[in-house]
Scaffold this active site. Structure first.
Site, short mmCIF file in Angstrom:
data_model
loop_
_atom_site.label_atom_id
_atom_site.label_comp_id
_atom_site.label_asym_id
_atom_site.label_seq_id
_atom_site.Cartn_x
_atom_site.Cartn_y
_atom_site.Cartn_z
N SER A 124 0.84 -1.19 0.00
CA SER A 124 0.00 0.00 0.00
C SER A 124 0.88 1.25 0.00
CB SER A 124 -0.89 0.01 1.25
OG SER A 124 -1.59 -1.21 1.40
N GLY A 125 0.26 2.37 -0.33
CA GLY A 125 0.97 3.64 -0.28
C GLY A 125 1.13 4.29 -1.63
N SER A 126 1.71 5.48 -1.63
CA SER A 126 1.77 6.30 -2.83
C SER A 126 2.80 5.82 -3.85
CB SER A 126 2.08 7.76 -2.45
OG SER A 126 3.31 7.85 -1.76
N GLY A 156 5.46 -0.09 0.18
CA GLY A 156 6.00 1.21 0.51
C GLY A 156 6.33 1.31 1.99
N LYS A 175 5.37 1.72 9.15
CA LYS A 175 4.30 1.59 8.19
C LYS A 175 2.98 1.75 8.94
CE LYS A 175 4.42 -1.57 5.09
NZ LYS A 175 4.16 -0.53 4.05
N GLY A 176 1.96 2.13 8.21
CA GLY A 176 0.66 2.29 8.84
C GLY A 176 0.08 3.68 8.69
N GLY A 177 0.78 4.56 7.96
CA GLY A 177 0.20 5.87 7.69
C GLY A 177 -1.14 5.78 6.98
N GLU A 184 -0.35 -5.55 5.84
CA GLU A 184 0.98 -5.41 5.26
C GLU A 184 1.99 -6.32 5.96
OE1 GLU A 184 0.77 -0.74 3.78
OE2 GLU A 184 1.36 -1.22 5.83
#
Length: 294
Positions: A58-60, A115, A127-129, A136
């Site tokens: 996950s993530g940008s 990410g 991680k976890g934002g 994840e």
């Protein structure tokens, strides 16, 4: 009572199949370009033709991971299955015409690329934002190879340098107030708080139906993230902690100048030139189709 369908089923041959789609336009922003540099390099090095089960994080930065995998060619990808860590990655997989799977079906994953909000010199990361860190971590542990991708801003000496909101902690709703008290008065995070939603009244709710607490810690504690991770995890009501320690084999950081800084878990570092879309070598021309995942 008998019900009669007024919508006759299509023959299997007429059911439309998802098609390969372009995920992203060419990025203009230097940070977005650096994310693509990191993702492309990591995919080229770690998503091999023999890999059949692939975890998508996950993530940008992850959309560029999927974009590069799609560029490897339909012939190769139709023999693969892709496991998402959350809603975002599931949508990326489906919209790209790739085969969606679940960790229940495939508990052993060849490679997971994900990410990170921040990565330290020992490849520990926050991680976890995006509130996906439980899933994840499951996919990271299930993978034979776990790879991190990020832009240059996430490359730090110790965790908490730039990611100031704290360690993400997923908790069952029933226990969040008790866990907050434990963090405030026992573990030394007086500013720990429940993450509140945007454009929704109330707290953020994870894909698993849980709440998220963000717990900032001082530099001394974050210099030993494995210890504080274990202490948080022992609190009753905590489901998972957004500290990933001793898990990644390598981290790829894209730089604005078109290079990628690579850090390996044995301490080695290197700087390489990022590949471009023209550098990919699709495997659609293989004479024999690759066998699909059973």
């Amino acid at each position: 009572m008998t019900y009669i369908s007024i919508c006759p089923a299509l023959p299997t041959s007429q059911i439309p199949k998802p098609t390969r789609t372009a995920i992203l336009e060419e990025p203009v922003d230097p940070v977005e370009k650096s994310k693509r540099f990191a993702a492309y390099t990591a995919v080229d090095r770690h998503v091999k033709p023999e890999h059949r089960v692939i975890g998508i994080g996950s993530g940008s930065t992850v959309p560029y991971v999927v974009e590069r995998i799609v560029q490897q060619g339909e012939h190769l990808n139709r023999g693969r299955v892709f496991i998402p860590t959350g809603f975002q990655s599931k949508e990326l997989i489906v919209n790209s015409g790739l085969t969606l799977g679940d960790v229940d079906q495939y508990p052993s994953i060849d490679v997971t690329i994900d990410g990170a909000d921040e990565v330290d010199v020992h490849l520990n990361c926050i991680k976890g934002g995006g509130a996906c860190h439980l899933r994840e971590k499951v996919l990271a542990e299930a993978a034979h190879t776990f790879i991190l991708v990020a832009d240059y801003r996430k490359d730090v000496e110790y965790l908490g340098t730039n990611f100031k909101q704290g360690v993400p902690i997923e908790v069952v709703p029933f226990a969040y107030a008790k866990v907050l008290q434990n963090l405030h008065h026992i573990l030394g995070s007086p500013k720990a708080s429940l993450r509140m939603a945007v454009k929704k009244a109330g707290p953020v709710v994870s894909d698993n139906g849980n709440f998220i607490i963000d717990a900032p810690f001082d530099r001394e504690k974050m210099s030993d993230p494995y210890t504080i991770m274990g202490q948080i995890k022992m609190l009753t009501g905590v489901v998972e902690v957004g500290l990933f320690c001793h898990m990644a084999q390598a981290a790829y950081f894209g730089n604005a100048d078109g290079t990628v800084s690579v850090r390996h878990n044995n301490g080695d570092t290197e700087q390489v030139t990022a590949p471009t879309e023209d550098d990919v070598e699709p495997l659609d021309g293989l004479e024999q189709p690759l066998s699909a995942v059973p």
